[in-house]
Design a protein around this motif. Structure first.
Motif, PDB file in Angstrom:
ATOM      1  N   HIS A 124      -7.262   1.072   2.343  1.00 43.49           N
ATOM      2  CA  HIS A 124      -6.860   2.469   2.586  1.00 43.49           C
ATOM      3  C   HIS A 124      -7.117   2.836   4.042  1.00 43.49           C
ATOM      4  N   SER A 125      -6.508   3.935   4.450  1.00 42.06           N
ATOM      5  CA  SER A 125      -6.775   4.503   5.772  1.00 42.06           C
ATOM      6  C   SER A 125      -6.852   6.015   5.623  1.00 42.06           C
ATOM      7  N   VAL A 126      -8.020   6.604   5.960  1.00 46.08           N
ATOM      8  CA  VAL A 126      -8.135   8.064   5.895  1.00 46.08           C
ATOM      9  C   VAL A 126      -7.405   8.694   7.080  1.00 46.08           C
ATOM     10  N   GLU A 127      -7.255   7.923   8.141  1.00 44.75           N
ATOM     11  CA  GLU A 127      -6.564   8.455   9.319  1.00 44.75           C
ATOM     12  C   GLU A 127      -5.067   8.616   9.048  1.00 44.75           C
ATOM     13  N   LEU A 128      -4.496   7.639   8.346  1.00 38.05           N
ATOM     14  CA  LEU A 128      -3.059   7.668   8.064  1.00 38.05           C
ATOM     15  C   LEU A 128      -2.749   8.295   6.715  1.00 38.05           C
ATOM     16  N   GLY A 129      -3.747   8.366   5.833  1.00 36.70           N
ATOM     17  CA  GLY A 129      -3.505   8.916   4.493  1.00 36.70           C
ATOM     18  C   GLY A 129      -2.691   7.971   3.631  1.00 36.70           C
ATOM     19  N   ILE A 130      -3.033   6.691   3.678  1.00 39.14           N
ATOM     20  CA  ILE A 130      -2.313   5.699   2.874  1.00 39.14           C
ATOM     21  C   ILE A 130      -3.317   4.816   2.136  1.00 39.14           C
ATOM     22  N   SER A 131      -2.858   4.232   1.025  1.00 37.59           N
ATOM     23  CA  SER A 131      -3.682   3.256   0.315  1.00 37.59           C
ATOM     24  C   SER A 131      -2.751   2.269  -0.371  1.00 37.59           C
ATOM     25  N   GLY A 132      -3.315   1.142  -0.786  1.00 34.97           N
ATOM     26  CA  GLY A 132      -2.485   0.145  -1.454  1.00 34.97           C
ATOM     27  C   GLY A 132      -3.290  -1.112  -1.733  1.00 34.97           C
ATOM     28  N   ILE A 133      -2.571  -2.151  -2.077  1.00 35.22           N
ATOM     29  CA  ILE A 133      -3.210  -3.426  -2.401  1.00 35.22           C
ATOM     30  C   ILE A 133      -2.572  -4.516  -1.534  1.00 35.22           C
ATOM     31  N   CYS A 134      -3.417  -5.319  -0.907  1.00 33.97           N
ATOM     32  CA  CYS A 134      -2.907  -6.500  -0.177  1.00 33.97           C
ATOM     33  C   CYS A 134      -2.818  -7.657  -1.166  1.00 33.97           C
ATOM     34  N   ASP A 135      -1.684  -8.313  -1.210  1.00 35.02           N
ATOM     35  CA  ASP A 135      -1.552  -9.478  -2.090  1.00 35.02           C
ATOM     36  C   ASP A 135      -2.688 -10.462  -1.797  1.00 35.02           C
ATOM     37  N   VAL A 136      -2.803 -10.799  -0.523  1.00 33.95           N
ATOM     38  CA  VAL A 136      -3.837 -11.749  -0.078  1.00 33.95           C
ATOM     39  C   VAL A 136      -4.387 -11.270   1.266  1.00 33.95           C
ATOM     40  N   VAL A 137      -5.689 -11.364   1.426  1.00 39.66           N
ATOM     41  CA  VAL A 137      -6.292 -11.180   2.756  1.00 39.66           C
ATOM     42  C   VAL A 137      -7.069 -12.452   3.084  1.00 39.66           C
ATOM     43  N   GLU A 138      -6.729 -13.032   4.219  1.00 38.32           N
ATOM     44  CA  GLU A 138      -7.445 -14.228   4.666  1.00 38.32           C
ATOM     45  C   GLU A 138      -8.416 -13.836   5.769  1.00 38.32           C
ATOM     46  N   PHE A 139      -9.646 -14.273   5.634  1.00 43.57           N
ATOM     47  CA  PHE A 139     -10.660 -14.049   6.662  1.00 43.57           C
ATOM     48  C   PHE A 139     -10.934 -15.381   7.359  1.00 43.57           C
ATOM     49  N   LEU A 140     -10.869 -15.356   8.685  1.00 44.45           N
ATOM     50  CA  LEU A 140     -11.191 -16.561   9.460  1.00 44.45           C
ATOM     51  C   LEU A 140     -12.357 -16.259  10.391  1.00 44.45           C
TER      52      LEU A 140
END
Ligand code: SF4
Length: 221
Positions: free
Chosen positions: A69-85
């Motif tokens: 989510h982003s409180v600055e933009l006022g949006i939320s959702g689900i990421c299919d995949v998030v990769e952390f490197l």
């Protein structure tokens, strides 16, 4: 800054960039028609989400179905995949050694498109991750099921500005409850809502009125 109740679904930006009216029919009037493409897309997303799935390899972490989510933009959702490197430019994560940077990966049924619809969705996901985790990046990915190809998304300032402007417009339309009028284009041929949208033009009724009228006819029959 937006309150949680005012968040809009970030995935709607792909509909909005395709056709503002289509977005409004889905997100304001709550209309939706499943066709072969949307069903295939849903199955692909379900497979990608497999919520709470977490995979760790040396130097990388993979999280599926991550809520953002982003409180600055006022949006939320689900990421299919998030990769952390692991990266010296990244941020610390509780319970993990080193610093990490995150990349959203969106799964799509079709092939790479000329328009920015899919890239805008990834841009929104990345802006959410940046705000939530406190890092900066310019990279996301889209995996296209038809071509089995992973496409790099460069999240530059132009794409960010376009996304921010569209999100503002979406908030404004949603607060007014306004569905934009029809603008015929080539997009209409490939639109999953044309059966709902077009009767509105012919009958001058709202899509909701049209569906109610159709349902009441079926009741009589
Ligand atoms: S039929 Fe055309 S105008 Fe109507 S929602 Fe679809 S793309 Fe938009």
């Amino acid at each position: 800054m937006y309150e949680e109740d005012d968040f809009i679904d970030l995935s709607g930006i792909q509909h909005f960039s395709f056709c503002r009216r289509q977005w409004a029919l889905i997100h304001i009037e709550q209309q939706w028609v499943e066709n072969e493409r949307t069903i295939d897309g849903s199955i692909l997303h379900e497979n990608a989400h497999n919520e709470c799935f977490f995979e760790s390899r040396s130097g990388s972490l993979v999280v599926r179905g991550m809520r953002v989510h982003s409180v600055e933009l006022g949006i939320s959702g689900i990421c299919d995949v998030v990769e952390f490197l692991q990266s010296p430019n990244g941020v610390e994560i509780i319970g993990r050694k080193g610093k990490w940077i995150a990349f959203p990966v969106e799964y799509k049924r079709g092939a790479d498109k000329e328009n920015d619809a899919d890239r805008l969705q990834v841009c929104c996901q990345l802006m959410c991750l940046e705000e939530m985790l406190g890092f900066n990046s310019d990279t996301g990915f889209i995996y296209y099921g038809e071509t089995r190809h992973r496409s790099l998304v460069s999240v530059d300032e132009n794409l960010r500005t376009k996304a921010r402007e569209m999100i503002l417009e979406m908030h404004e339309l949603l607060s007014r409850g306004y569905t934009p009028k029809v603008r015929f284009s080539n997009s209409c041929n490939a639109c999953s809502l044309k059966q709902i949208c077009l009767p509105k033009i012919e009958g001058g009724k709202s899509a909701l009125e049209y569906v109610k009228a159709m349902l009441s006819k079926e009741d009589v029959i």
